[in-house]
Design an enzyme around this catalytic site. Structure first.
Site, PDB file in Angstrom:
ATOM      1  N   ASN A   7       0.870  -1.172   0.000  1.00 39.91           N
ATOM      2  CA  ASN A   7       0.000   0.000   0.000  1.00 39.91           C
ATOM      3  C   ASN A   7       0.912   1.228   0.000  1.00 39.91           C
ATOM      4  OD1 ASN A   7      -1.836   2.009   0.471  1.00 39.91           O
ATOM      5  ND2 ASN A   7      -2.745   1.083   2.294  1.00 39.91           N
ATOM      6  N   ARG A  90      -2.673  -2.217  -3.257  1.00 42.12           N
ATOM      7  CA  ARG A  90      -3.901  -1.476  -2.956  1.00 42.12           C
ATOM      8  C   ARG A  90      -3.927  -0.233  -3.846  1.00 42.12           C
ATOM      9  NH1 ARG A  90      -6.216   1.750   2.277  1.00 42.12           N
ATOM     10  NH2 ARG A  90      -8.176   2.113   1.244  1.00 42.12           N
ATOM     11  N   HIS A 179     -13.052   2.923  -0.356  1.00 43.41           N
ATOM     12  CA  HIS A 179     -13.075   1.959   0.764  1.00 43.41           C
ATOM     13  C   HIS A 179     -13.748   0.650   0.365  1.00 43.41           C
ATOM     14  CE1 HIS A 179     -13.116   5.326   4.076  1.00 43.41           C
ATOM     15  NE2 HIS A 179     -11.874   4.951   3.803  1.00 43.41           N
ATOM     16  N   LEU A 208     -15.802   3.493   9.617  1.00 43.75           N
ATOM     17  CA  LEU A 208     -15.591   4.773  10.304  1.00 43.75           C
ATOM     18  C   LEU A 208     -14.157   4.826  10.829  1.00 43.75           C
ATOM     19  CD1 LEU A 208     -18.898   4.679  12.444  1.00 43.75           C
ATOM     20  CD2 LEU A 208     -18.605   5.533  10.107  1.00 43.75           C
ATOM     21  N   GLY A 211     -10.861   8.396   7.512  1.00 37.85           N
ATOM     22  CA  GLY A 211     -11.825   8.622   6.446  1.00 37.85           C
ATOM     23  C   GLY A 211     -12.992   7.687   6.725  1.00 37.85           C
ATOM     24  N   ARG A 240     -12.286  15.836   7.244  1.00 36.55           N
ATOM     25  CA  ARG A 240     -13.061  16.199   6.044  1.00 36.55           C
ATOM     26  C   ARG A 240     -14.478  16.615   6.415  1.00 36.55           C
ATOM     27  NH1 ARG A 240     -11.449  10.860   3.393  1.00 36.55           N
ATOM     28  NH2 ARG A 240      -9.380  11.283   2.542  1.00 36.55           N
ATOM     29  N   ARG A 284     -10.932   9.827  19.782  1.00 35.65           N
ATOM     30  CA  ARG A 284     -10.648   9.558  21.207  1.00 35.65           C
ATOM     31  C   ARG A 284     -10.530  10.874  21.975  1.00 35.65           C
ATOM     32  NH1 ARG A 284      -6.249   5.207  19.475  1.00 35.65           N
ATOM     33  NH2 ARG A 284      -6.170   6.777  17.846  1.00 35.65           N
ATOM     34  N   GLY A 330     -11.240   2.096  12.593  1.00 38.15           N
ATOM     35  CA  GLY A 330     -10.820   2.609  13.908  1.00 38.15           C
ATOM     36  C   GLY A 330     -11.957   3.014  14.835  1.00 38.15           C
ATOM     37  N   GLU A 333     -14.834   0.092  15.078  1.00 37.70           N
ATOM     38  CA  GLU A 333     -14.441  -1.091  15.853  1.00 37.70           C
ATOM     39  C   GLU A 333     -14.257  -0.785  17.334  1.00 37.70           C
ATOM     40  OE1 GLU A 333     -10.924  -2.777  13.945  1.00 37.70           O
ATOM     41  OE2 GLU A 333     -11.890  -2.485  12.008  1.00 37.70           O
ATOM     42  N   GLU A 384      -8.403  -5.128   5.110  1.00 33.76           N
ATOM     43  CA  GLU A 384      -8.279  -4.861   3.674  1.00 33.76           C
ATOM     44  C   GLU A 384      -7.093  -5.613   3.076  1.00 33.76           C
ATOM     45  OE1 GLU A 384      -8.745  -0.785   5.136  1.00 33.76           O
ATOM     46  OE2 GLU A 384      -9.395  -0.310   3.105  1.00 33.76           O
TER      47      GLU A 384
HETATM   48  P1  ADP Z   1      -7.551   5.082   8.624  1.00 38.91           P
HETATM   49  O1  ADP Z   1      -8.769   5.641   7.966  1.00 38.91           O
HETATM   50  O2  ADP Z   1      -6.389   6.022   8.652  1.00 38.91           O
HETATM   51  O3  ADP Z   1      -7.219   3.660   8.237  1.00 38.91           O
HETATM   52  P2  ADP Z   1      -8.387   3.921  11.137  1.00 38.91           P
HETATM   53  O4  ADP Z   1      -9.419   3.032  10.585  1.00 38.91           O
HETATM   54  O5  ADP Z   1      -7.171   3.311  11.740  1.00 38.91           O
HETATM   55  O6  ADP Z   1      -7.963   5.051  10.139  1.00 38.91           O
HETATM   56  O7  ADP Z   1      -9.089   4.826  12.233  1.00 38.91           O
HETATM   57  C1  ADP Z   1      -8.346   5.756  12.962  1.00 38.91           C
HETATM   58  C2  ADP Z   1      -9.266   6.506  13.883  1.00 38.91           C
HETATM   59  O8  ADP Z   1      -9.963   5.587  14.736  1.00 38.91           O
HETATM   60  C3  ADP Z   1      -8.511   7.400  14.844  1.00 38.91           C
HETATM   61  O9  ADP Z   1      -8.247   8.647  14.305  1.00 38.91           O
HETATM   62  C4  ADP Z   1      -9.487   7.501  15.970  1.00 38.91           C
HETATM   63  O10 ADP Z   1     -10.312   8.608  15.714  1.00 38.91           O
HETATM   64  C5  ADP Z   1     -10.323   6.269  15.905  1.00 38.91           C
HETATM   65  N1  ADP Z   1     -10.149   5.410  17.089  1.00 38.91           N
HETATM   66  C6  ADP Z   1      -9.234   4.455  17.291  1.00 38.91           C
HETATM   67  N2  ADP Z   1      -9.399   3.893  18.509  1.00 38.91           N
HETATM   68  C7  ADP Z   1     -10.456   4.509  19.080  1.00 38.91           C
HETATM   69  C8  ADP Z   1     -11.140   4.408  20.348  1.00 38.91           C
HETATM   70  N3  ADP Z   1     -10.758   3.515  21.262  1.00 38.91           N
HETATM   71  N4  ADP Z   1     -12.192   5.210  20.571  1.00 38.91           N
HETATM   72  C9  ADP Z   1     -12.584   6.104  19.662  1.00 38.91           C
HETATM   73  N5  ADP Z   1     -11.997   6.249  18.469  1.00 38.91           N
HETATM   74  C10 ADP Z   1     -10.939   5.474  18.171  1.00 38.91           C
END
Ligand code: ADP
Length: 398
Positions: A7, A90, A179, A208, A211, A240, A284, A330, A333, A384
Site C-alpha cells: 500500500n 492497494r 473503501h 468509520l 476517512g 473532512r 478519542r 478505527g 471497531e 483490507e
Molecule cells: P484510517 O482511515 O487512517 O485507516 P483507522 O481506521 O485506523 O484510520 O481509524 C483511525 C481513527 O480511529 C482514529 O483517528 C481515531 O479517531 C479512531 N479510534 C481508534 N481507537 C479509538 C477508540 N478507542 N475510541 C474512539 N476512536 C478510536
C-alpha cells in the site's frame, strides 16, 4: 503460497507478507518519510521488531529495503524473494475500467496514468509502488486491487451527479465510491457470522476511520455508497467536511479571498471533527473533551453521528429493508460511544443494540444487537490487506 501486499502512499509504503495456506501474516511493516529522510518499522512474526532511520529517497529504495529485510537471516521470514508468488497492490482508484481486481501490466499502468487528474493524491504513489515492484520483482505477477471496483455495479442514477451531463462525458465527474475493499470484506464476514448466504442479505456497512464511508450492500453487491467523485463526499470525518452545500465553496472563496486550493485544503484537512471541535481529528480526544462538557466536542460528535444515521436511513430506503448493520475501522471497531449515538432511536427500523455488549465490543468481531432485535448489529474488524491478498491469489503463478 505467499503473497506480498503493498500500500504505497505519497511518502509511505506499508506492506504485509501473507502465507495464504494458513492466512498467517509472516511479516508486516511501514516505511515512512520517503523522499524526506526515511524510517522503517519491520515486524516479522516470531522475531523482534526492527526499526531504523534509513535514507529512502524514493519508493524504489524503500521496496529494496523491505525485500532485503524479508530475506535477511536476522529479520527475514523467507529464504529468497522467488518464494513470493505474487504482489497485490492497494489502488484507491480504478476509474471506469477496473470493475474487478486485475493483473497490472504496462497497459494497466498507462491507464492508471490517464486517470491521475481525477486521483491526484493516491494515483502517483500507487504507480510508483507498482513500478518499484516491477523493477525489483520482474517475474512476479503484480495485481491491482481497486477500492472503487466494489461499486462498479452501481446504477447510473446513483453515480451521475445532477449537473450538466458533459461534466461526466468530458471530465469523468461522477460518483466512484471508495473503501470498497473494506466494505466488501466486512459484508462477506457479516454473512459468515450470521451463517447466511450473502445473496439473501441486505447489509449497511459503516467504515468509520480517519476517512469514513457507508455502503448499502444488496445480496453482496454494493448498490450505493456515501463517498463520490472523491473521498470528500458523504459523512463528516476526522478532518473532512463530508457533503456540504456546494455554494459554500464560491461563497467563502469570495468572502475570505481564498483560492480553490486553499478551500480544498480547508474542506479536506481542517474540517470534520477537527474543524468543529477545534480540538483534534482523533475521536478519542474529541470524546474525552465531550465527556468533560466541551460544547464544540459534543457538537462535533453529534454532527458525525447524525450524518451516519441519515445515511443508514436512506440506505434502508434504497435497499427496501435491512438485515444487518456493520461497524468497522478505527472508530467503528473501537468507539462504543459513536456506535451508541448512531443506533439511538433506530428501533423503528428494528435496529436495537445491547449497551453492555456494545461497551465490551472492542477490536474483535461481536454481535451487539439486543436479544430478539430484528436487525443484527455487528462489529467486525476490517482486514483490507487480507482481502487484497485473497484477490491476488487468483493471479498467482502456478
Ligand atoms: P484510517 O482511515 O487512517 O485507516 P483507522 O481506521 O485506523 O484510520 O481509524 C483511525 C481513527 O480511529 C482514529 O483517528 C481515531 O479517531 C479512531 N479510534 C481508534 N481507537 C479509538 C477508540 N478507542 N475510541 C474512539 N476512536 C478510536
Amino acid at each position: 503460497m505467499k503473497v506480498l501486499v503493498i500500500n504505497a502512499g505519497s511518502s509511505s509504503l506499508k506492506y504485509q507478507l501473507f502465507d495464504m495456506e494458513t492466512a498467517e501474516v509472516l511479516a508486516k511493516g511501514l516505511c515512512e518519510r520517503i523522499g524526506a529522510g526515511g524510517t522503517i518499522t519491520h515486524k516479522p512474526a516470531n522475531k523482534d521488531v526492527y526499526s531504523a532511520e534509513v535514507d529512502l529517497p524514493t519508493h524504489d529504495e524503500a521496496l529494496s529495503l523491505v525485500l532485503g529485510l524479508l530475506v535477511s537471516p536476522e529479520h527475514g521470514v523467507v529464504e529468497n524473494i522467488e518464494e513470493i508468488d505474487a504482489v497485490g497492490h492497494r489502488i484507491a482508484h480504478g476509474g471506469e475500467k477496473y470493475k474487478a481486481s486485475s493483473l497490472i501490466d504496462d497497459e494497466a499502468i498507462e491507464y492508471l496514468e490517464t486517470i491521475v487528474p481525477i486521483n491526484p493524491l493516491h494515483g502517483p504513489p500507487a504507480i510508483k509502488g507498482i513500478r518499484a515492484c516491477k523493477r525489483l520483482m520482474d517475474k512476479t505477477p503484480q495485481v491491482g486491487v481497486f477500492d472503487t471496483s466494489f461499486y462498479s455495479s452501481m446504477e447510473d442514477f446513483r453515480t451521475i451527479y445532477a449537473i450538466p451531463y458533459e461534466f461526466y462525458t468530458e471530465n469523468k465527474i461522477r460518483r466512484y465510491g471508495f473503501h470498497g475493499t473494506s466494505h466488501r470484506y466486512v459484508s462477506a464476514k457479516a454473512a459468515e457470522m450470521l451463517g447466511k448466504d450473502i445473496k439473501d442479505l441486505k447489509i449497511v456497512t459503516c467504515h468509520l476511520g480517519n476517512g469514513s464511508s457507508i455502503t448499502a450492500v444488496d445480496g453482496g453487491i454494493a448498490i450505493d455508497t456515501s463517498m463520490g467523485f472523491t473521498p470528500q463526499e458523504g459523512i463528516p470525518m476526522g478532518t473532512r467536511s463530508g457533503t456540504i452545500d456546494p455554494t459554500v465553496v464560491p461563497y467563502i472563496m469570495k468572502a475570505k479571498n481564498l483560492t480553490a486550493d486553499q478551500v480544498e485544503d480547508i474542506l479536506n484537512k481542517k474540517s470534520g471533527l477537527l474543524g468543529v471541535s477545534g480540538i483534534s481529528n482523533d475521536s478519542r480526544n474529541v470524546e474525552a473533551a465531550a465527556k468533560e462538557g466541551n460544547y464544540r466536542a459534543q457538537l462535533a460528535l453529534k454532527i458525525v453521528a447524525n450524518g451516519i444515521k441519515k445515511h443508514i436511513g436512506s440506505y434502508i430506503a434504497e435497499l427496501n429493508g435491512i438485515d444487518a448493520l456493520v461497524f468497522t475501522a478505527g472508530i467503528g471497531e473501537n468507539s462504543a460511544t459513536m456506535r451508541s449515538m448512531v443506533c439511538e432511536n433506530l428501533d423503528f427500523f428494528g435496529i436495537k443494540i445491547d449497551e453492555d455488549k456494545n461497551s465490551s465490543a472492542r477490536g474483535k468481531a461481536a454481535d451487539i444487537s439486543e436479544n430478539g432485535a430484528k436487525v443484527k448489529t455487528l462489529v467486525i474488524p476490517t482486514n483490507e490487506e487480507y482481502m487484497i491478498a485473497l484477490d491476488t491469489v487468483k493471479f498467482c503463478k502456478e
